[in-house]
Write a protein that holds these residues in place. Sequence first.
Motif, mmCIF file in Angstrom:
data_model
loop_
_atom_site.group_PDB
_atom_site.id
_atom_site.type_symbol
_atom_site.label_atom_id
_atom_site.label_comp_id
_atom_site.label_asym_id
_atom_site.label_seq_id
_atom_site.Cartn_x
_atom_site.Cartn_y
_atom_site.Cartn_z
ATOM 1 N N LEU A 75 -5.425 10.916 -6.573
ATOM 2 C CA LEU A 75 -3.986 10.855 -6.862
ATOM 3 C C LEU A 75 -3.501 9.434 -6.601
ATOM 4 C CD1 LEU A 75 -1.188 13.304 -5.964
ATOM 5 C CD2 LEU A 75 -0.995 10.982 -5.122
ATOM 6 N N ALA A 76 -2.816 8.864 -7.598
ATOM 7 C CA ALA A 76 -2.234 7.524 -7.425
ATOM 8 C C ALA A 76 -0.729 7.663 -7.270
ATOM 9 C CB ALA A 76 -2.539 6.663 -8.654
ATOM 10 N N TYR A 77 -0.216 7.108 -6.195
ATOM 11 C CA TYR A 77 1.240 7.108 -5.968
ATOM 12 C C TYR A 77 1.728 5.682 -6.200
ATOM 13 C CZ TYR A 77 5.725 7.193 -3.585
ATOM 14 O OH TYR A 77 7.066 7.071 -3.297
ATOM 15 N N GLY B 151 -8.933 16.924 0.792
ATOM 16 C CA GLY B 151 -10.048 16.346 0.039
ATOM 17 C C GLY B 151 -9.629 15.568 -1.188
ATOM 18 N N VAL B 152 -8.327 15.243 -1.289
ATOM 19 C CA VAL B 152 -7.831 14.445 -2.429
ATOM 20 C C VAL B 152 -7.808 12.979 -2.000
ATOM 21 C CG1 VAL B 152 -5.840 14.011 -3.934
ATOM 22 C CG2 VAL B 152 -6.407 16.361 -3.246
ATOM 23 N N ARG B 153 -8.403 12.110 -2.837
ATOM 24 C CA ARG B 153 -8.328 10.666 -2.551
ATOM 25 C C ARG B 153 -6.947 10.180 -2.963
ATOM 26 N NH1 ARG B 153 -13.760 10.428 -4.213
ATOM 27 N NH2 ARG B 153 -13.066 10.490 -6.361
ATOM 28 N N VAL B 154 -6.235 9.551 -2.058
ATOM 29 C CA VAL B 154 -4.870 9.093 -2.362
ATOM 30 C C VAL B 154 -4.840 7.571 -2.367
ATOM 31 C CG1 VAL B 154 -2.452 9.129 -1.620
ATOM 32 C CG2 VAL B 154 -3.858 11.178 -1.350
ATOM 33 N N ARG B 155 -4.336 7.005 -3.467
ATOM 34 C CA ARG B 155 -4.116 5.555 -3.544
ATOM 35 C C ARG B 155 -2.615 5.331 -3.644
ATOM 36 N NH1 ARG B 155 -7.601 4.918 -8.871
ATOM 37 N NH2 ARG B 155 -9.703 5.397 -8.112
ATOM 38 N N PRO C 173 0.032 -1.560 -9.431
ATOM 39 C CA PRO C 173 0.007 -0.138 -9.828
ATOM 40 C C PRO C 173 -1.170 0.191 -10.739
ATOM 41 C CG PRO C 173 2.063 -1.215 -10.543
ATOM 42 C CD PRO C 173 1.289 -2.227 -9.758
ATOM 43 N N ARG C 174 -1.586 -0.778 -11.556
ATOM 44 C CA ARG C 174 -2.695 -0.496 -12.488
ATOM 45 C C ARG C 174 -3.998 -0.244 -11.738
ATOM 46 N NH1 ARG C 174 -1.184 -5.690 -15.840
ATOM 47 N NH2 ARG C 174 -1.149 -6.301 -13.661
ATOM 48 N N ASP C 175 -4.198 -0.956 -10.627
ATOM 49 C CA ASP C 175 -5.414 -0.726 -9.824
ATOM 50 C C ASP C 175 -5.413 0.680 -9.238
ATOM 51 O OD1 ASP C 175 -6.238 -3.251 -10.341
ATOM 52 O OD2 ASP C 175 -5.472 -4.100 -8.462
ATOM 53 N N ALA C 176 -4.229 1.155 -8.873
ATOM 54 C CA ALA C 176 -4.144 2.502 -8.291
ATOM 55 C C ALA C 176 -4.372 3.574 -9.357
ATOM 56 C CB ALA C 176 -2.780 2.688 -7.635
ATOM 57 N N VAL C 177 -3.835 3.336 -10.547
ATOM 58 C CA VAL C 177 -3.837 4.385 -11.579
ATOM 59 C C VAL C 177 -5.180 4.516 -12.296
ATOM 60 C CG1 VAL C 177 -2.806 5.005 -13.808
ATOM 61 C CG2 VAL C 177 -1.341 4.246 -11.912
ATOM 62 N N ARG C 178 -5.925 3.407 -12.393
ATOM 63 C CA ARG C 178 -7.171 3.427 -13.159
ATOM 64 C C ARG C 178 -8.078 4.588 -12.745
ATOM 65 N NH1 ARG C 178 -7.504 -2.120 -12.772
ATOM 66 N NH2 ARG C 178 -6.208 -2.624 -14.577
ATOM 67 N N GLY C 179 -8.319 5.504 -13.682
ATOM 68 C CA GLY C 179 -9.243 6.614 -13.435
ATOM 69 C C GLY C 179 -8.681 7.745 -12.588
ATOM 70 N N ALA C 180 -7.393 7.672 -12.203
ATOM 71 C CA ALA C 180 -6.822 8.722 -11.343
ATOM 72 C C ALA C 180 -6.583 10.016 -12.127
ATOM 73 C CB ALA C 180 -5.514 8.229 -10.729
ATOM 74 N N ASP C 181 -6.611 11.130 -11.425
ATOM 75 C CA ASP C 181 -6.350 12.440 -12.051
ATOM 76 C C ASP C 181 -4.860 12.767 -12.074
ATOM 77 O OD1 ASP C 181 -9.197 13.350 -12.322
ATOM 78 O OD2 ASP C 181 -9.105 12.982 -10.157
ATOM 79 N N ALA C 182 -4.122 12.176 -11.149
ATOM 80 C CA ALA C 182 -2.671 12.420 -11.097
ATOM 81 C C ALA C 182 -1.970 11.116 -10.746
ATOM 82 C CB ALA C 182 -2.355 13.475 -10.043
ATOM 83 N N VAL C 183 -0.848 10.884 -11.399
ATOM 84 C CA VAL C 183 -0.053 9.690 -11.094
ATOM 85 C C VAL C 183 1.337 10.160 -10.690
ATOM 86 C CG1 VAL C 183 0.753 7.457 -11.898
ATOM 87 C CG2 VAL C 183 -1.359 8.420 -12.840
ATOM 88 N N TYR C 184 1.749 9.724 -9.501
ATOM 89 C CA TYR C 184 2.949 10.272 -8.856
ATOM 90 C C TYR C 184 3.925 9.147 -8.610
ATOM 91 C CZ TYR C 184 5.089 13.673 -5.548
ATOM 92 O OH TYR C 184 5.915 14.569 -4.913
ATOM 93 N N THR C 185 5.205 9.402 -8.808
ATOM 94 C CA THR C 185 6.194 8.419 -8.392
ATOM 95 C C THR C 185 7.400 9.121 -7.788
ATOM 96 O OG1 THR C 185 7.335 6.381 -9.017
ATOM 97 C CG2 THR C 185 7.448 8.211 -10.591
#
Length: 226
Positions: free
Chosen positions: A83-85, A104-108, A129-141
């Motif tokens: 998950l990318a926040y 067990g969720v990886r959070v960036r 933000p692009r480094d966090a989002v790359r390949g993430a399953d969920a993007v949160y804001t």
Amino acid sequence: MVLRADELQLTRGESVRDTAYVLSRHVAAIAVRTGGHSLVEELAEHASVPVINMLTAEHHPCQALGDLLTLRESFGRLEGLTLAYIGDGNNVARSLALLGSLAGVRVRVASPEEYELEPVAEAELLRDPRDAVRGADAVYTDVWVSMNDDPESAARRREALADYSLDDELLDLAAPGAVALHCLPAHPGEEITAEVLYGERQRIWEQVENRRHAQKALLELLIPSG
Ligand code: NVA
């Protein structure tokens, strides 16, 4: 019972301890939405019923519970998801980092200077933000100005967070099938675009409903039956 600040004796000088004693004689659980986290801790110390944090400036755990339920519904699992926040390193980011790690969720977390989250659990803290989002399953804001933030800081926050907007271009960097999340209230044109908020990749309106299901489950877990 919904008790607002002016309906409690706390605003008339009653101690948190006495409020905890009084409420414990009437209810099976106390759910609190406030600013300073220490109020929740003090209530919990003195109450004889469970005390639930419904949002403080520091934490928003019930939101994160609903979010994890939404992720599990979307992907059929939690373990191994990323998950990318994107945005303010606030209460929502902190609770996602804490609860995500437990599940067990990886959070960036990607935030601008001065609005970073401190190191929390195993969350990876990033700037871009692009480094966090790359390949993430969920993007949160989340909102750029939270309810406990000084309203006078709003303009400065909007400027600092301007590059932390969740739009389709950013979401395209995520994994195929990735979902967009937001805890609401949303400000289309600020931290999220209307295209994402109402688009096909969002699960935001599922998140809304899942707050209720997660909190009902929490009450069932916390309140002894019979
Ligand atoms: N960070 C936001 C979350 C709102 C649900 C706030 O504290 O206002």
